[in-house]
Design a protein around this motif. Structure first.
Motif, mmCIF file in Angstrom:
data_model
loop_
_atom_site.group_PDB
_atom_site.id
_atom_site.type_symbol
_atom_site.label_atom_id
_atom_site.label_comp_id
_atom_site.label_asym_id
_atom_site.label_seq_id
_atom_site.Cartn_x
_atom_site.Cartn_y
_atom_site.Cartn_z
ATOM 1 N N GLU A 1 0.831 -1.207 0.000
ATOM 2 C CA GLU A 1 0.000 0.000 0.000
ATOM 3 C C GLU A 1 0.867 1.260 0.000
ATOM 4 N N ARG A 2 1.883 1.281 0.841
ATOM 5 C CA ARG A 2 2.775 2.451 0.920
ATOM 6 C C ARG A 2 3.626 2.589 -0.347
ATOM 7 N N CYS B 1 2.768 1.863 -3.296
ATOM 8 C CA CYS B 1 1.925 2.321 -4.403
ATOM 9 C C CYS B 1 1.302 3.695 -4.156
ATOM 10 N N ASP B 2 1.593 4.334 -3.048
ATOM 11 C CA ASP B 2 1.035 5.646 -2.732
ATOM 12 C C ASP B 2 1.943 6.731 -3.319
ATOM 13 N N THR C 1 1.343 9.738 -4.405
ATOM 14 C CA THR C 1 1.175 11.096 -3.890
ATOM 15 C C THR C 1 2.054 11.301 -2.664
ATOM 16 N N GLN C 2 2.070 10.320 -1.759
ATOM 17 C CA GLN C 2 2.903 10.422 -0.553
ATOM 18 C C GLN C 2 4.390 10.369 -0.913
ATOM 19 N N GLN D 1 -3.676 14.202 -9.991
ATOM 20 C CA GLN D 1 -3.539 12.939 -9.283
ATOM 21 C C GLN D 1 -2.779 11.960 -10.171
#
Length: 66
Positions: A18-19, A21-22, A24-25, A45
C-alpha cells in the motif's frame, strides 16, 4: 550513475505494498527533501501511465532524475 540501497523491514506485506503504491505520498516525501517534481500532462492525481520530470540536488548540483 547507478544507485542501490537495501533495508530489511518488519511490516506486513499488505502495508508495504500500500505504501509502495502511494505515489502522492512518495512525491510529497521527495519534495520535502528538496526534489523538484513535475507530472507530465498536468495531472493533479497520479494515473496509469503518468510520467514525471524531476530534478534532485546531489553533491551540490541540480541533476535530472527519472
Amino acid at each position: 550513475m547507478k544507485f542501490k540501497a537495501t533495508e530489511d523491514i518488519d511490516a506486513p506485506l499488505e502495508l508495504v505494498f500500500e505504501r509502495f503504491c502511494d505515489f502522492t505520498q512518495i512525491e510529497a516525501d521527495l519534495a520535502g527533501r528538496g526534489a523538484k517534481l513535475v507530472r507530465e500532462g498536468g495531472w493533479l492525481q497520479p494515473r496509469k501511465g503518468t510520467g514525471r520530470s524531476s530534478e534532485i540536488k546531489l553533491r551540490g548540483r541540480a541533476r535530472p532524475w527519472s
